[in-house]
Design an enzyme around this catalytic site. Structure first.
Site, PDB file in Angstrom:
ATOM      1  CG  HIS A  11      -7.950 -37.425  70.760  1.00 49.27           C
ATOM      2  ND1 HIS A  11      -7.466 -36.174  71.113  1.00 49.27           N
ATOM      3  CD2 HIS A  11      -8.001 -38.140  71.910  1.00 49.27           C
ATOM      4  CE1 HIS A  11      -7.246 -36.129  72.411  1.00 49.27           C
ATOM      5  NE2 HIS A  11      -7.557 -37.312  72.926  1.00 49.27           N
ATOM      6  CD  GLU A  89      -8.177 -41.340  77.786  1.00 46.83           C
ATOM      7  OE1 GLU A  89      -8.078 -42.589  77.811  1.00 46.83           O
ATOM      8  OE2 GLU A  89      -7.246 -40.581  77.457  1.00 46.83           O
TER       9      GLU A  89
END
Length: 256
Positions: A11, A89
């Site tokens: 990202h 994550e």
């Protein structure tokens, strides 16, 4: 056999990234202005690369990055973005929201290398690997179902088998592969995925790659690419081969 390209993108930058803070799973940040610019640049870099499938972490920073990349693409702007919680994550437990340097000091005090250190209430590397395996299994099944017409008999595949170093083009390794998945995820997760690919799956290291780069944290909107060959049967889908084209590429930063 079914060969497909796999491009994994981290990202874009968030304010927490800029401030050196650990986000993990508890802090669900949007992109910063720089992160949006990075994602736009990544989208422009990949604009002529054809994707047939898109998978993304269901965290805001990853979804926003994926949406920008897909919007810029000339062939896949109408593809479904499949959000998968297995891609979120790594959890850093009590360290989330704190400074990265503080977790480094915690690891040092524990006498462990930072990537292998697990803060209290955080995920171990092995726990993250289990999520990686879950995602790969689901992705393989989805791709096999979506592209049954691309399955070939025998041991050959349509993947580019060249052993030459990549030319530095956006479509390196995938120009002759009709199936190509884009995955947008997170830095620590991607680093553990690289360990799984290279150490557990025995993926060959690309020619000319600095070994120290193999497991380093990918920069924001950095890219890794693999060619995966699946063995498909009526009862099972299994990994047959995996090759790495490049890791942690950041060529699109030149356009920022």
């Amino acid at each position: 056999m079914l060969a497909f390209g796999l491009t994994v993108v981290r990202h874009g930058e968030t304010q927490c990234n800029k401030d050196g803070l650990l986000q993990g799973q508890k802090i669900d940040s949007l992109l910063s202005d720089i992160g949006i610019q990075q994602s736009e640049a990544a989208g422009q870099y990949l604009r002529d690369v054809k994707f047939t499938n898109v998978f993304v972490s269901n965290m805001k920073r990853a979804k926003q990055t994926a949406e920008i990349i897909v919007r810029n693409n000339r062939t896949c702007h109408d593809l479904e973005l499949v959000a998968d919680p297995s891609l979120i994550e790594r959890s850093f437990g009590i360290a989330e929201g704190g400074r990265v340097i503080d977790m480094k000091n915690m690891a040092k005090a524990a006498g462990q290398p930072l990537p292998e250190f697990t803060p209290p209430e955080g995920e171990t590397m092995e726990q993250v690997k289990l999520r990686i395996k879950d995602f790969l299994k689901a992705m393989y099944q989805r791709i096999a179902n979506d592209h049954q017409d691309k399955v070939q008999d025998g041991g050959t595949s349509s993947a580019d088998e060249s052993t030459e170093a990549p030319a530095g083009l956006a479509n390196d390794g995938v120009s002759s592969v009709p199936v190509h998945a884009l995955v947008v995820g997170h830095g620590a997760y991607m680093s553990i995925a690289m360990r799984y690919f290279f150490e557990d799956l025995k993926c060959p290291v690309p020619r000319g790659l600095d070994p120290a780069q193999q497991f380093s944290i990918c920069p924001n909107t950095g890219m890794c690419r693999f060619i995966i060959t699946l063995k498909c049967s009526s009862v099972d889908i299994a990994l047959s081969d995996i090759k790495c084209v490049f890791i942690n590429r950041r060529d699109h930063f030149k356009t920022n």
